[in-house]
Design an enzyme around this catalytic site. Structure first.
Site, PDB file in Angstrom:
ATOM      1  N   MET A 122       7.174   6.686   5.949  1.00 37.31           N
ATOM      2  CA  MET A 122       7.906   5.732   5.109  1.00 37.31           C
ATOM      3  C   MET A 122       8.432   4.571   5.951  1.00 37.31           C
ATOM      4  O   MET A 122       8.735   4.727   7.129  1.00 37.31           O
ATOM      5  CB  MET A 122       9.023   6.418   4.328  1.00 37.31           C
ATOM      6  CG  MET A 122      10.272   6.855   5.068  1.00 37.31           C
ATOM      7  SD  MET A 122      11.476   5.562   5.514  1.00 37.31           S
ATOM      8  CE  MET A 122      11.663   4.661   4.030  1.00 37.31           C
ATOM      9  N   HIS A 123       8.500   3.415   5.332  1.00 39.04           N
ATOM     10  CA  HIS A 123       9.035   2.223   5.991  1.00 39.04           C
ATOM     11  C   HIS A 123       9.510   1.237   4.934  1.00 39.04           C
ATOM     12  O   HIS A 123       9.014   1.226   3.815  1.00 39.04           O
ATOM     13  CB  HIS A 123       8.000   1.584   6.921  1.00 39.04           C
ATOM     14  CG  HIS A 123       6.677   1.307   6.265  1.00 39.04           C
ATOM     15  ND1 HIS A 123       5.751   2.310   6.004  1.00 39.04           N
ATOM     16  CD2 HIS A 123       6.133   0.159   5.803  1.00 39.04           C
ATOM     17  CE1 HIS A 123       4.689   1.765   5.421  1.00 39.04           C
ATOM     18  NE2 HIS A 123       4.902   0.469   5.281  1.00 39.04           N
ATOM     19  N   LEU A 124      10.487   0.458   5.309  1.00 39.38           N
ATOM     20  CA  LEU A 124      11.104  -0.535   4.424  1.00 39.38           C
ATOM     21  C   LEU A 124      10.612  -1.914   4.820  1.00 39.38           C
ATOM     22  O   LEU A 124      10.723  -2.308   5.985  1.00 39.38           O
ATOM     23  CB  LEU A 124      12.629  -0.462   4.551  1.00 39.38           C
ATOM     24  CG  LEU A 124      13.451  -1.575   3.908  1.00 39.38           C
ATOM     25  CD1 LEU A 124      13.337  -1.526   2.386  1.00 39.38           C
ATOM     26  CD2 LEU A 124      14.907  -1.469   4.332  1.00 39.38           C
TER      27      LEU A 124
END
Length: 167
Positions: A122-124
């Site tokens: 996951m990454h923003l």
């Protein structure tokens, strides 16, 4: 017909050895390489790090990811989730200081069907936006023009982050 010559963009489209290996997770390999300038890692925290997107939608497009390889925000421990959001605040402040955008898009694409290029980590995304930043190139030519080289944005954003952290 006119041509738009941008030979420096070849660095983005010519696969490098580590980019060619699609089985490797950039959010694991790049921070482990300990070469922040080459990998455009602009900030490191205890649980998360911030890096520029190699294929930006706009100048200053960056991503914040935990060091821990998890596919969903629901799997983050509270300390990591807090740091992720604190780094998002730091990024917004630094980007405002450096680029004076009119707004931002922030988003997490969970899963391949949601558009995640690296669905297992996951990454923003944080994408600065400006009023009137659209033009005919994406509509007519399916081309997005990024006016500033990634290395310049890296240096300037690292300085802006440090300035924001200093107060």
């Amino acid at each position: 017909m006119k041509n738009l010559w941008a030979p420096w963009r070849m660095a983005y489209i010519t696969p490098k050895e580590e980019q060619a290996r699609s089985d490797e997770c950039i959010f694991c390999t790049k921070p482990a390489a300990q070469d922040d300038a080459r990998n455009h890692i602009v900030y490191r925290g205890e649980h998360c790090f911030m890096m520029l997107n190699l294929y930006p939608y706009n100048n200053g497009h960056l991503m914040i990811a935990p060091y821990r390889h998890v596919p969903s925000i629901t799997e983050l421990e509270e300390t990591t989730l807090s740091e992720l959001m604190a780094q998002a605040q730091l990024a917004l402040r630094a980007l405002r200081r450096l680029m004076e955008p009119d707004g931002f898009n922030l988003g997490i694409n969970e899963g391949k069907v949601a558009g995640a290029g690296f669905a297992d980590h996951m990454h923003l995304h944080i994408v600065p936006r400006w009023q009137g930043d659209t033009n005919f190139m994406p509509v007519i030519a399916d081309v997005k023009v990024i006016p500033e080289h990634l290395d310049n944005v890296y240096r300037q954003l690292k300085e802006a982050i440090e300035a924001v952290r200093q107060g």
